[in-house]
Design a protein around this motif. Structure first.
Motif, mmCIF file in Angstrom:
data_model
loop_
_atom_site.group_PDB
_atom_site.id
_atom_site.type_symbol
_atom_site.label_atom_id
_atom_site.label_comp_id
_atom_site.label_asym_id
_atom_site.label_seq_id
_atom_site.Cartn_x
_atom_site.Cartn_y
_atom_site.Cartn_z
ATOM 1 N N GLY A 55 0.798 -1.218 0.000
ATOM 2 C CA GLY A 55 0.000 0.000 0.000
ATOM 3 C C GLY A 55 0.833 1.271 0.000
ATOM 4 O O GLY A 55 0.300 2.366 -0.166
ATOM 5 N N GLY A 56 2.146 1.121 0.181
ATOM 6 C CA GLY A 56 3.033 2.275 0.219
ATOM 7 C C GLY A 56 3.313 2.819 -1.170
ATOM 8 O O GLY A 56 3.054 2.159 -2.183
ATOM 9 N N LEU A 57 3.869 4.031 -1.202
ATOM 10 C CA LEU A 57 4.146 4.713 -2.462
ATOM 11 C C LEU A 57 5.640 4.777 -2.747
ATOM 12 O O LEU A 57 6.441 5.068 -1.858
ATOM 13 C CB LEU A 57 3.595 6.143 -2.417
ATOM 14 N N LEU A 58 5.984 4.531 -4.001
ATOM 15 C CA LEU A 58 7.332 4.745 -4.504
ATOM 16 C C LEU A 58 7.220 5.805 -5.590
ATOM 17 O O LEU A 58 6.591 5.579 -6.631
ATOM 18 C CB LEU A 58 7.911 3.449 -5.084
ATOM 19 N N VAL A 59 7.805 6.968 -5.342
ATOM 20 C CA VAL A 59 7.711 8.087 -6.278
ATOM 21 C C VAL A 59 9.089 8.346 -6.874
ATOM 22 O O VAL A 59 10.043 8.628 -6.151
ATOM 23 C CB VAL A 59 7.196 9.363 -5.572
ATOM 24 N N ALA A 60 9.202 8.238 -8.194
ATOM 25 C CA ALA A 60 10.459 8.471 -8.890
ATOM 26 C C ALA A 60 10.360 9.776 -9.675
ATOM 27 O O ALA A 60 9.421 9.980 -10.446
ATOM 28 C CB ALA A 60 10.775 7.311 -9.835
ATOM 29 N N GLU A 61 11.339 10.651 -9.473
ATOM 30 C CA GLU A 61 11.339 11.992 -10.045
ATOM 31 C C GLU A 61 12.216 12.060 -11.298
ATOM 32 O O GLU A 61 13.157 11.277 -11.474
ATOM 33 C CB GLU A 61 11.843 12.964 -8.961
ATOM 34 N N ASP A 62 11.905 13.006 -12.188
ATOM 35 C CA ASP A 62 12.707 13.278 -13.394
ATOM 36 C C ASP A 62 12.818 12.064 -14.316
ATOM 37 O O ASP A 62 13.880 11.813 -14.891
ATOM 38 C CB ASP A 62 14.118 13.754 -13.024
ATOM 39 N N VAL A 63 11.746 11.323 -14.467
ATOM 40 C CA VAL A 63 11.836 10.093 -15.256
ATOM 41 C C VAL A 63 11.878 10.358 -16.768
ATOM 42 O O VAL A 63 12.112 9.435 -17.552
ATOM 43 C CB VAL A 63 10.691 9.116 -14.918
#
Length: 221
Positions: A154-162
């Motif tokens: 249920g957790g979030l993995l947020v990747a920036e500048d993809v």
């Protein structure tokens, strides 16, 4: 290539943002003066909104820079008693982040770990309900398995500048050394979209953001 988000649209969206605390403007100026990459204000607000809406309490950030995105996350996480662990490999930037954390009065609730995430990440034993990935773009795919392992269901993995300044989309590489990073980012995006443990959406805001949620295990029938 043209801006991924039209300048007029970006300016309009940015103007709609609630007025942010003065420390954010100070950090934005320092980043601009010293040419330090930080997330755009609208991405910072997105991080805040995601963490606030999700009720996140245990955050891992991979790539602190001067702590700008960290403080956006802190706005959502710390008031509910949460904690943030953030990793930075550049010592002057880590020192600057500590300065800003102290100025914001949150240095006791943020653990800044100095060192290389390629080593530090594999020393983490706990779990997190929010992971923000903003390190070397060519390392995202290398970090993915460990991030999934550390992420709670249920957790979030947020990747920036993809989108890496649009090069992932256009295929137009500005420097030879960026060719590998672009190739790896494409592989990362394909993998998170197809991964059996993740549900992922890619948003064309800023320079591209990939937001993945770790699935819960299916109930046995």
């Amino acid at each position: 290539m043209d801006f991924l988000v039209h300048e007029e649209a970006q300016g309009y969206i940015r103007a709609l943002l609630p007025k942010r605390e003065s420390i954010f403007y100070e950090m934005e100026k320092e980043a601009k003066d010293k040419i330090i990459p930080i997330v755009e204000p609208e991405i910072g607000h997105l991080l805040y909104w995601l963490a606030f809406t999700k009720g996140s309490q245990k955050v891992l950030e991979i790539g602190t820079a001067i702590g700008y995105s960290t403080l956006w996350l802190a706005k959502a996480v710390l008031p509910r008693g949460g904690r943030i662990t953030t990793m930075e490999i550049n010592e002057p930037r880590a020192d600057a982040a500590r300065k800003f954390f102290k100025k914001a009065g949150v240095e006791q609730q943020i653990e800044l770990v100095f060192g290389d995430a390629r080593e530090l990440l594999y020393t983490q034993n706990g779990t997190y309900d929010f992971i923000f990935l903003d390190a070397a773009k060519g390392k995202y795919i290398e970090f993915l398995d460990k991030c999934i392992e550390l992420l709670e269901p249920g957790g979030l993995l947020v990747a920036e500048d993809v989108f890496m300044r649009g090069m992932v989309i256009s295929g137009e590489i500005d420097k030879r050394r960026n060719k590998t990073a672009v190739s790896r980012l494409k592989a990362y995006l394909k993998l998170v979209m197809e991964h059996n443990l993740l549900e992922t959406v890619v948003l064309p805001v800023g320079d591209g953001v990939a937001i993945s949620t770790k699935k819960y295990k299916e109930l046995k029938k």
